[in-house]
Each structure stands twice: as structure tokens, then as C-alpha cells.
Write a protein that holds these residues in place. Structure first.
Motif, mmCIF file in Angstrom:
data_model
loop_
_atom_site.group_PDB
_atom_site.id
_atom_site.type_symbol
_atom_site.label_atom_id
_atom_site.label_comp_id
_atom_site.label_asym_id
_atom_site.label_seq_id
_atom_site.Cartn_x
_atom_site.Cartn_y
_atom_site.Cartn_z
ATOM 1 N N ASN A 23 0.850 -1.165 0.014
ATOM 2 C CA ASN A 23 -0.030 0.059 -0.074
ATOM 3 C C ASN A 23 0.864 1.253 -0.042
ATOM 4 O O ASN A 23 1.919 1.441 0.818
ATOM 5 N N ALA A 24 0.737 1.970 -0.904
ATOM 6 C CA ALA A 24 1.454 3.391 -1.056
ATOM 7 C C ALA A 24 1.628 4.392 0.005
ATOM 8 O O ALA A 24 2.587 4.879 0.353
ATOM 9 N N ASP A 25 0.583 4.158 0.803
ATOM 10 C CA ASP A 25 0.427 5.271 1.996
ATOM 11 C C ASP A 25 0.986 4.519 3.467
ATOM 12 O O ASP A 25 0.969 5.127 4.339
ATOM 13 N N GLN A 26 1.620 3.400 3.322
ATOM 14 C CA GLN A 26 2.175 2.869 4.382
ATOM 15 C C GLN A 26 3.473 2.550 4.203
ATOM 16 O O GLN A 26 4.077 2.794 3.075
ATOM 17 N N PRO A 27 4.273 2.433 5.139
ATOM 18 C CA PRO A 27 5.770 2.192 5.182
ATOM 19 C C PRO A 27 6.044 0.844 4.094
ATOM 20 O O PRO A 27 5.493 -0.064 4.255
ATOM 21 N N VAL A 28 7.227 1.153 3.429
ATOM 22 C CA VAL A 28 7.693 0.245 2.380
ATOM 23 C C VAL A 28 8.966 -0.074 2.250
ATOM 24 O O VAL A 28 9.634 0.667 2.923
ATOM 25 N N ASP A 29 9.438 -1.050 1.870
ATOM 26 C CA ASP A 29 10.912 -1.618 1.800
ATOM 27 C C ASP A 29 11.706 -0.863 0.526
ATOM 28 O O ASP A 29 10.994 0.000 -0.142
ATOM 29 N N GLU A 30 12.808 -0.746 0.591
ATOM 30 C CA GLU A 30 13.591 -0.122 -0.418
ATOM 31 C C GLU A 30 13.470 -0.511 -1.630
ATOM 32 O O GLU A 30 13.396 0.452 -2.561
ATOM 33 N N ASP A 31 13.285 -1.843 -2.046
ATOM 34 C CA ASP A 31 12.848 -2.080 -3.452
ATOM 35 C C ASP A 31 11.330 -1.330 -3.795
ATOM 36 O O ASP A 31 11.387 -0.865 -5.115
ATOM 37 N N ALA A 32 10.621 -1.378 -3.000
ATOM 38 C CA ALA A 32 9.214 -0.339 -3.298
ATOM 39 C C ALA A 32 9.546 1.091 -3.616
ATOM 40 O O ALA A 32 9.125 1.699 -4.400
ATOM 41 N N LYS A 33 10.507 1.813 -2.341
ATOM 42 C CA LYS A 33 11.174 3.222 -2.838
ATOM 43 C C LYS A 33 11.653 3.265 -4.060
ATOM 44 O O LYS A 33 11.311 4.546 -4.899
ATOM 45 N N GLN A 34 12.647 2.409 -4.450
ATOM 46 C CA GLN A 34 13.146 2.421 -5.733
ATOM 47 C C GLN A 34 12.264 2.444 -7.121
ATOM 48 O O GLN A 34 12.502 2.944 -7.998
ATOM 49 N N LEU A 35 11.131 1.449 -6.791
ATOM 50 C CA LEU A 35 10.281 1.509 -7.969
ATOM 51 C C LEU A 35 9.463 2.936 -8.045
ATOM 52 O O LEU A 35 9.238 3.317 -9.079
ATOM 53 N N VAL A 36 9.121 3.578 -6.896
ATOM 54 C CA VAL A 36 8.578 4.700 -6.904
ATOM 55 C C VAL A 36 9.523 5.942 -7.629
ATOM 56 O O VAL A 36 9.253 6.605 -8.676
ATOM 57 N N GLU A 37 10.712 5.769 -7.263
ATOM 58 C CA GLU A 37 11.785 6.774 -7.713
ATOM 59 C C GLU A 37 11.812 6.439 -9.348
ATOM 60 O O GLU A 37 12.087 7.640 -10.068
ATOM 61 N N LEU A 38 11.970 5.451 -9.765
ATOM 62 C CA LEU A 38 11.883 5.075 -11.120
ATOM 63 C C LEU A 38 10.942 5.568 -12.076
ATOM 64 O O LEU A 38 11.055 6.168 -13.016
ATOM 65 N N ALA A 39 9.854 5.446 -11.366
ATOM 66 C CA ALA A 39 8.556 5.830 -11.760
ATOM 67 C C ALA A 39 8.333 7.474 -12.159
ATOM 68 O O ALA A 39 7.911 7.999 -13.111
ATOM 69 N N MET A 40 8.882 7.777 -11.106
ATOM 70 C CA MET A 40 8.967 9.569 -10.971
ATOM 71 C C MET A 40 10.047 9.919 -12.128
ATOM 72 O O MET A 40 9.541 10.856 -12.894
ATOM 73 N N TRP A 41 11.314 9.106 -12.298
ATOM 74 C CA TRP A 41 12.085 9.644 -13.517
ATOM 75 C C TRP A 41 11.411 9.583 -14.872
ATOM 76 O O TRP A 41 11.895 10.230 -15.712
ATOM 77 N N ALA A 42 10.585 8.622 -14.655
ATOM 78 C CA ALA A 42 9.684 8.202 -16.100
ATOM 79 C C ALA A 42 8.728 9.356 -16.421
ATOM 80 O O ALA A 42 8.191 9.311 -17.372
ATOM 81 N N ASP A 44 0.427 16.173 -15.542
ATOM 82 C CA ASP A 44 -0.567 14.973 -15.473
ATOM 83 C C ASP A 44 -0.706 14.675 -14.193
ATOM 84 O O ASP A 44 0.118 14.523 -13.316
ATOM 85 N N PRO A 45 -2.051 14.241 -13.718
ATOM 86 C CA PRO A 45 -2.471 14.050 -12.420
ATOM 87 C C PRO A 45 -1.641 12.770 -11.596
ATOM 88 O O PRO A 45 -1.007 12.642 -10.506
ATOM 89 N N MET A 46 -1.187 11.683 -12.592
ATOM 90 C CA MET A 46 -0.339 10.607 -12.131
ATOM 91 C C MET A 46 0.970 10.905 -12.026
ATOM 92 O O MET A 46 1.492 10.544 -10.904
ATOM 93 N N GLU A 47 1.432 11.642 -12.655
ATOM 94 C CA GLU A 47 2.923 12.116 -12.571
ATOM 95 C C GLU A 47 3.054 12.964 -11.399
ATOM 96 O O GLU A 47 4.212 13.041 -10.628
ATOM 97 N N VAL A 48 1.837 13.952 -11.133
ATOM 98 C CA VAL A 48 2.320 14.643 -9.808
ATOM 99 C C VAL A 48 2.122 13.970 -8.494
ATOM 100 O O VAL A 48 2.933 13.832 -7.749
ATOM 101 N N ALA A 49 1.302 12.789 -8.640
ATOM 102 C CA ALA A 49 1.280 11.977 -7.388
ATOM 103 C C ALA A 49 2.553 11.190 -7.336
ATOM 104 O O ALA A 49 2.908 11.022 -6.286
ATOM 105 N N LEU A 50 3.179 10.767 -8.490
ATOM 106 C CA LEU A 50 4.532 10.180 -8.235
ATOM 107 C C LEU A 50 5.654 10.980 -7.714
ATOM 108 O O LEU A 50 6.323 10.661 -6.834
ATOM 109 N N HIS A 51 5.436 12.216 -8.185
ATOM 110 C CA HIS A 51 6.506 13.418 -7.746
ATOM 111 C C HIS A 51 6.098 13.526 -6.258
ATOM 112 O O HIS A 51 7.228 13.681 -5.343
#
Length: 831
Positions: free
Chosen positions: A329-348, A355-362
Motif C-alpha cells: 500500500n503506497a500510503d504505508q511504510p514500504v521496503d527499499e525495493d518499493a521506494k526504488q520503484l517509485v523513484e524510477l516511475a518518477m524519473w519516467a 498529468d495527475p498521475m505524474e504529480v502523484a508520483l513526484h
């Protein structure tokens, strides 16, 4: 919307004022036409005005100065009514023009602000983004993967990439941004732009008439031809009997006046213009007046999901990490792999997201990262959203040469470029289905590797490793269930056309009460079908997923070919072709791109689909009330025509019972009744429970036309019955005329009330709220009594004041000759 000003100060308020004084407003100045002269020209060509002037001249020649003066005054009254109606229509249209003025975004005093395009000045720092229309000519001073479509100027359909270092870093008014973002310093506005040269040629373009307008004009022309024929016959009969060619001409002109239905075109123009104004008050901006008459016929609404059925406020809800196979769940504590996934999606995503999805990722990245890496990296290459299914790739680099290559898009697209095994693909597909079934919008995320300094021509050539899935939740709009129910009750089919996957779309459809949403079809599947199967599929299927412009356009055209009247909603660049092709293109006003708004014929100011229910209701009300008005005109013209013609043709005692002054008085009563009073009628309670009318249907079917003719004939019978009653009683011509006139006037009042509905009873329609109805009828009644009982007026109109019993007989006959229709409606309701 981005608030980044790129460290650009822009103009100050004082500089804006100075530039405006020097260069003027950013608008084309077209050749001015005098409204007054145009109005005089139009009035001079009106058949009724010509007849009045000719008759006035004849009266003057014959020494009947009073009659001549009255008819001359009548010209001014007819002109006054026409000017009043035109002024109302013009005022409504002018308000629409002000409301539909395009917006643009500028940096002034270091702040990003939205202004009207008219207020743009030379020297302004204009910001343009993907989907916007460029509002002025200028030079690029800052850009980010910026390309522009210049086909409006060059005819070349492919976008041109530009930046401050380009050989020609200029952009031009009227071109559209295909990708990216740029800041442009404005160099030319209004008539000084490249587009202005093309724009001047638009003055000669004549707007085509709509099918309904053509039908009405055709009907009016037929009546004019009939009027000319009868005019010649009556002139001949009169001259043969009385050998007075001027007198005979006057009588013939009287009949010609009674035949001309000049109120009909006025009513049509008034109804359409005021209808557009009423829609604007509801938050629906009509860009093309002809759309008003089409609205009531809409039989299918093709709607996007995001931002139309849902609120378009994306929240990152779930994460799926491919390496570990874990969900978070994105609103709960996540592990490092999940954080890296969010970071990669942000760089994309875009560096400055809109775009609302990109705002949410940032936003999620900023909350979860220990060190914000964004200031240390800059974008060196970008592959914009493309492909079927679509994906996008960004390449970032820091000062030490370290690169990040990130991609996101449809899960199928990322799977295809990541070289997953069959087993791994099944695992990912299972994760996609699990997330989609909960109503989440799912994107795949991948990390790329490019060796060397160059970049492949397409992003699909890059080697990617599949990182995982990011899932967003976009809640349905609170009122959308009721909106869909209103469409279904009105006999309107609803189809969803979305770029999302079928699982997410079906989940949302189920949540909002969408009907017949079990079967889905993708854009690729649709276009792969044989031509003869496409129409059948498009008619049957209601959810279309993974849509792209060609597929949307194919659906709209297939529905049109099947005889449907298609309304299409959209907000993006890719929606433009389908919006343009639909009978009713509907753009979103708050979040829609300028390209979508330009292609559409309607704009929903608040992106609220419920306004389309209101718009369709207004469209149906306008059409129904216009029908009532024209049926009233037909019905009341028949007794006027026959009351003038029959006594003359049959050689009755008083062959010329009405003169031009009586006819013009009745015409002056009827004009405001049909175009002002009926336009103000409220919607009938069963209007939105009927199926849509076919757009190709004739304005009047045979049954409706016969109803109006029979109403007119019965009123004629009542009027002529009073005529014969008066003659048999030995009344003189003046008293007979007064009684016939009273009968016709009371029939007119009763017909106005009866024809407020062709289904509901008079007792029901009396409760309708129409603030103009009873004041107008009361004025007509008082004016009629004044003509009959005020000496000078009665003398001028050649009336003898009837006694109480005589007026009651006349009024009773008139009311009964129109009121019988209530019994017909009662029988109709019983059936």
C-alpha cells in the motif's frame, strides 16, 4: 498546471499597459459592417414590410390617409419587433463570444497567470504546453522536448521539434503544441501575426444552413408561392366584380399578408440564439449555434473514463515489485525495493508534471526519499508517449555522467520491451488483473540501459528490465450514477472509450451502475476486424479499452453510419479527430486542452457530465417549443386566410370583411406570441423520458401537420359561423366585422393556451411557470377590447361595439373552436 516560472520575471503591469497602448489587443480586426445598415437592408427585403409599404401607398393614392398612416406606423412596429428579436439574439451570441474567448498562460512579475488571449501583449513571456494552441507569434527562450504542429500554416502534418538553439526558434499563432513545454517571448499579436494573413480570407466564408433551417425555409418559400398565386386570383376576382383595380389590389394584398408566415424564420433564429444563451448559464458553452438543434437528437454518448466518469485526482494507491513479487500500500511504510520503484516511475515522468498521475508520483517520491536527487539531474533525451499500447521514456544525467533511463506506460508495452519469459509474463499479467479488478489504473515501470553516447531511434529498441507496477485510484464522480441513469431514461446509449485496460474500466463501470459492460473490445482488436463486422461490434459493445485516435474515430464514424446521433466527450490532443467527427463534440473546460476545445462544438465549463443531461434537456425543450410555436402559426394563419378568402370567393354579403389594418393587427399579436412567449415555455415533465428524435426526421410529420390544419379549419368554421349568425340576424357590416374579429381574437388566445402541450391538459399547463404568457395574453385581450369599445379606435377599424350578449357569443364561439382540442388530448391520454 505548473507554477514553475523558470526564473523568468516577465513584464510588469506598467510594461503590459504600455505595450497594449502601443500595439493594441491580440485580436484580428475584420472589416466593420454597420449593424444599422445591415438591419435596414434585411428589413427592406422582408415580404411583409414590402406589402405594408405598397398598401400604404395605395391608401394614400385613394385618399385614405388614416389607413395609410396606420400601415406606415405598422412598418415601424414590425421593424421594432424584428429589431428587438435580433437584438436579443445578438446579445446572447455576443455573450457567448466573450465566454468562449481562449485562455493562455503568461509569466508576469515572476508569477504564472492565466489570461484571455486578447490581453496578450508584445514582450509577454508566453508558456505553452502539450495540447495548447499558440496564441501569438514569438521566439522560444526556454523549452523541454518541445515540438509544434504547424500544418495550419505549412500544410505539413508532422510535428517540428524546436528549442532556443534551433535554426528557426520561432512559433506562430494558431499552431498547436504536439509535445513538451516552452516559454516564448511574444513578438507579434493580432493583425501582425503570420496567421492574420490567412484569417482575413475567412470573411468571405458563408456559414451553411442546418437541416432544420433548410426545412423551415423550404416551408416558408412554399407559403410565399401560395401567397403569390392566391394574390393574383383574389385580385382577378375583385376586379371582375367591382372594376376597381386599386381597390382590388388592396384586397389582394390583404390576403397576401394573411398568408405570409414571416414569424417562422424570426422564431427559429430567436429560439436558437436564446437557447445557446440559456445553455451558457448552465455552464455549457455552445461554440456552434447549430449544435442547439442537434442536442435533442443525441442517441449515443461516447465518454472517456478519466476526468469524465472519475474525478481525475489520481492518488498512488498500490505498488507491485516484480523482483520480490510483493504488493504494498503506497500510503504505508514500504521496503527499499518499493521506494526504488517509485523513484524510477518518477524519473519516467515529466520534470515539471501536469498529468495527475505524474504529480502523484513526484509527491510520493518527495515524501519517501531521504535525499532529493532531482536538482542534481537534468534531462538529456526524451521519447514522448507513443506506441500501441503506449509508453514513454526519459533519460536523465548528472554532472559526473551517471545516467538514469526510466520508462512507464501500459503494462503490456513494458512487458513487450523487457524480454520477460512466458512464466514471468503470466505472473505480471496476474498482478495486473488483481490490481485492475479493484478499480485501480495500472502502469508498468521499467529501467533501461543504453551503451555509448547515442540513442536508438525508438524507445522500443532500448533494453529494459521490468521493475514492477504502480497503481492509482481515481474515485468515480459522486453524481455519475444519477447522470448515467438520466441518460438511460432518456433512451440514450452510453459507451466508454478509454486508454485504460479493460479490467480497471469494468471495475469502475460496475461501481457506477454502467449497463451492459461485460464485453470489452480494445483499439487493436477493433481495427483488426473485417469492415462488415466493425459496425455490428461497435453497436453491441459498450466498453472500449486501450483506445487511440484512429480507433476512437472509427467508432464515431461507425455509429454515425448506423444512423446514430453521436455525442463525444474528450479533453486531450488525441481526442481531437473524434470530437470533430461527432455530431456533438464535447470538450472539458477546466482540464481540456485547447486542441480539444477547438475541435468540439460544446465546452463543459466545470468538466461535469451532468451538464450534458441539462444540455440535452434544453435541446429537447427548444425543439419542442419551436414546434409548438410553428404549429400555432400554421393553425392561426388558416382562419385568417380563409376568413378573408371565402366570403370573397363565394360572394357573401360582406365580401371584404377584413382589410389590411385588421390583418396587420393580428400579425403584430402573433409575432411576439410565437417567438417570445413560446420560447419561454418550461420543459414538459415527460420530455426526458422519451427516446431521442431522429435528426433526419422532418420537422413536422404528416400527423402533426394535419393536427395544425384541423385546428385551423375548426377555428375557421367557428369564425365563419359567427359571420353567418350576424348576417342572419341582420347586423350591419361594422357589427359583423366586430363579432368575427372578437371570435378570431378569442380563438387566438385559447389556441395559445391549448397548444402549450399536445398531451397534457389545460389544467396542467396553466401551472407551468412562464412569466411572459399571461401578461402577453392580458395585453392582447385589453387591446382587443379597446379596439371594440373606444370610439375613435372602433371607428378607425370600422367596428360597431357589440352588446354584452353579442360579445359573449363571439368569444364563446372562438374559445370553443380552439378549446375542443382538450377533448382530443383527453382521448389521447386514455389510449
Amino acid at each position: 498546471m505548473t507554477e514553475n516560472n523558470f526564473d523568468i520575471r516577465g513584464l510588469s503591469q506598467a510594461e503590459v499597459i504600455a505595450a497594449r497602448e502601443r500595439y493594441g489587443l491580440n485580436r484580428f480586426s475584420v472589416k466593420k459592417r454597420s449593424d444599422f445598415l445591415t438591419m435596414l437592408k434585411d428589413l427592406a427585403g422582408e415580404p411583409m414590410v414590402i406589402l405594408l409599404l405598397v398598401t400604404a401607398v395605395i391608401y394614400l393614392i385613394r385618399g385614405q390617409n388614416g389607413d395609410a398612416l396606420f400601415l406606415a406606423l405598422a412598418v415601424f412596429l414590425v421593424a421594432g419587433i424584428s429589431v428587438f428579436q435580433n437584438a436579443r439574439s445578438k446579445a446572447a451570441l455576443d455573450k457567448l463570444k466573450d465566454f468562449t474567448q481562449p485562455k493562455c498562460r503568461v509569466i508576469r512579475e515572476g508569477v504564472v497567470v492565466d489570461i484571455n488571449s486578447d490581453d496578450l501583449v508584445v514582450g509577454d513571456s508566453l508558456m505553452v504546453e502539450e495540447g495548447m494552441s499558440v496564441a501569438a507569434d514569438g521566439k522560444i527562450v526556454r523549452s523541454n522536448d518541445f515540438s509544434v504542429n504547424e500544418s495550419v500554416l505549412t500544410g505539413e502534418s508532422l510535428p517540428v521539434f524546436k528549442d532556443p538553439l534551433s535554426e528557426n526558434p520561432a512559433v506562430f499563432q494558431g499552431t498547436t503544441v504536439a509535445s513538451g513545454l516552452a516559454v516564448v517571448v511574444v513578438s507579434a499579436i493580432g493583425n501582425q501575426t503570420r496567421l492574420a494573413e490567412i484569417g482575413r480570407g475567412l470573411e468571405a466564408i458563408v456559414t451553411e444552413k442546418t437541416p432544420l433551417e433548410l426545412q423551415i425555409n423550404k416551408f416558408v418559400k412554399k407559403m410565399v408561392v401560395a401567397g403569390v398565386i392566391v394574390f393574383v386570383v383574389v385580385w382577378g376576382i375583385n376586379y371582375f366584380r367591382f372594376a376597381d383595380w386599386l381597390g382590388s389590389l388592396t384586397k389582394a394584398l390583404t390576403l397576401a399578408m394573411s398568408i405570409l408566415p414571416e414569424e417562422i424564420p424570426v422564431a427559429f433564429t430567436t429560439f436558437m440564439a436564446l437557447g445557446a444563451w440559456r445553455l451558457m448559464q448552465l455552464g455549457v458553452v455552445v461554440k456552434q449555434i447549430k449544435t442547439v438543434e442537434t442536442l435533442g437528437s443525441a442517441s449515443v454518448i461516447c465518454t472517456d473514463k478519466t476526468g469524465t466518469l472519475t474525478e481525475n485526482r489520481m492518488k498512488l494507491a498500490r505498488l507491485y515489485v516484480f523482483a520480490s513479487g510483493q504488493f504494498f500500500n503506497a500510503d504505508q511504510p514500504v521496503d527499499e525495493d518499493a521506494k526504488q520503484l517509485v523513484e524510477l516511475a518518477m524519473w519516467a515522468s515529466e520534470p515539471i508534471p501536469f498529468d495527475p498521475m505524474e504529480v502523484a508520483l513526484h509527491e510520493t517520491y518527495k515524501k519517501s526519499c531521504s535525499t532529493d536527487e532531482r536538482p542534481r539531474y537534468h534531462m538529456v533525451h526524451e521519447y514522448p508517449l507513443g506506441g500501441k499500447p503506449p509508453m514513454m521514456t526519459h533519460v536523465f544525467e548528472n554532472n559526473s555522467g551517471s545516467r538514469i533511463i526510466a520508462a512507464k506506460g501500459a503494462p503490456e508495452a513494458l512487458q513487450a520491451v523487457s524480454g520477460l519469459s512466458v512464466e514471468d509474463s503470466k505472473i505480471v499479467e496476474s498482478a495486473v488483473r488483481e490490481l485492475s479488478a479493484e478499480g485501480f489504473r495500472v502502469l508498468g515501470v521499467g529501467k533501461g540501459l543504453v551503451e555509448g553516447d547515442g540513442f536508438p531511434a525508438t524507445q522500443q529498441e532500448i533494453r529494459f528490465s521490468f521493475a514492477g507496477l504502480v497503481a492509482f485510484y481515481d474515485p468515480p464522480k459522486k453524481n455519475i450514477r444519477q447522470v448515467l441513469e438520466a441518460f438511460y431514461n432518456a433512451g440514450i446509449k452510453v459507451k466508454i472509450l478509454t486508454g485504460d485496460n479493460p479490467f480497471t474500466t469494468r471495475a469502475i463501470a460496475k461501481e457506477i451502475g454502467f449497463r451492459n459492460g461485460d464485453e470489452t473490445l480494445s483499439g487493436d482488436e477493433l481495427l483488426s476486424l473485417p469492415g462488415n463486422e466493425i459496425r455490428e461490434k461497435v453497436e453491441r459493445v459498450n466498453i472500449f479499452s486501450r483506445m487511440f485516435p484512429d480507433a476512437k474515430l472509427k467508432i464515431v464514424n461507425s455509429l454515425k453510419a448506423a444512423g446514430e446521433i453521436v455525442a463525444m466527450t474528450g479533453d486531450g490532443v488525441n481526442d481531437g479527430p473524434a470530437l470533430k467527427a461527432a455530431h456533438i463534440g464535447i470538450a472539458m473546460g477546466a482540464n481540456g486542452t485547447e486542441i480539444a476545445k477547438d475541435a468540439a462544438s460544446l465546452v463543459l465549463v466545470e468538466d461535469d457530465l451532468s451538464k450534458m443531461v441539462d444540455a440535452i434537456a434544453v435541446g429537447r425543450r427548444i425543439y419542442t417549443n419551436l414546434k409548438k410555436a410553428i404549429q400555432y402559426i400554421i393553425s392561426i394563419h388558416i382562419p385568417i386566410i380563409l376568413t378573408v378568402f371565402i366570403p370573397l370567393a363565394l360572394g357573401w354579403v360582406y365580401p371584404n370583411i377584413f382589410s389590411p389594418v385588421h390583418i396587420i393587427f393580428l400579425e403584430l399579436i402573433m409575432g411576439p406570441t410565437c417567438s417570445v412567449v413560446y420560447e419561454n415555455e418550461p420543459i414538459e415533465k415527460n420530455t426526458m423520458l422519451r427516446p431521442p428524435r431522429p435528426l433526419a426526421a422532418t420537422f413536422f410529420n404528416w400527423s402533426e401537420l394535419m393536427t395544425s390544419i384541423i385546428q385551423g379549419l375548426v377555428i375557421t368554421a367557428g369564425t365563419l359561423l359567427i359571420y353567418q349568425y350576424a348576417v342572419n340576424k341582420g347586423f350591419n357590416e361594422q357589427l359583423t366585422r366586430a363579432m368575427v374579429f372578437s371570435c378570431l381574437l378569442s380563438a387566438n388566445i385559447m389556441l395559445t393556451l391549448v397548444n402549450r402541450s399536445f398531451y397534457y391538459s389545460l389544467w396542467v399547463t396553466l401551472k407551468y411557470k412562464n412569466r411572459l404568457m399571461f401578461p402577453m395574453l392580458a395585453f392582447t385581450l385589453l387591446l382587443g377590447l379597446a379596439l371594440l369599445y373606444i370610439g375613435p379606435l372602433a371607428k378607425f377599424f370600422e367596428f360597431e361595439s357589440p352588446t354584452a350578449s353579442q360579445i359573449m357569443i363571439s368569444v364563446g364561439a372562438g374559445a370553443l373552436s380552439a378549446g375542443w382540442f382538450e377533448a382530443f388530448k383527453w382521448v389521447k391520454r386514455k389510449k
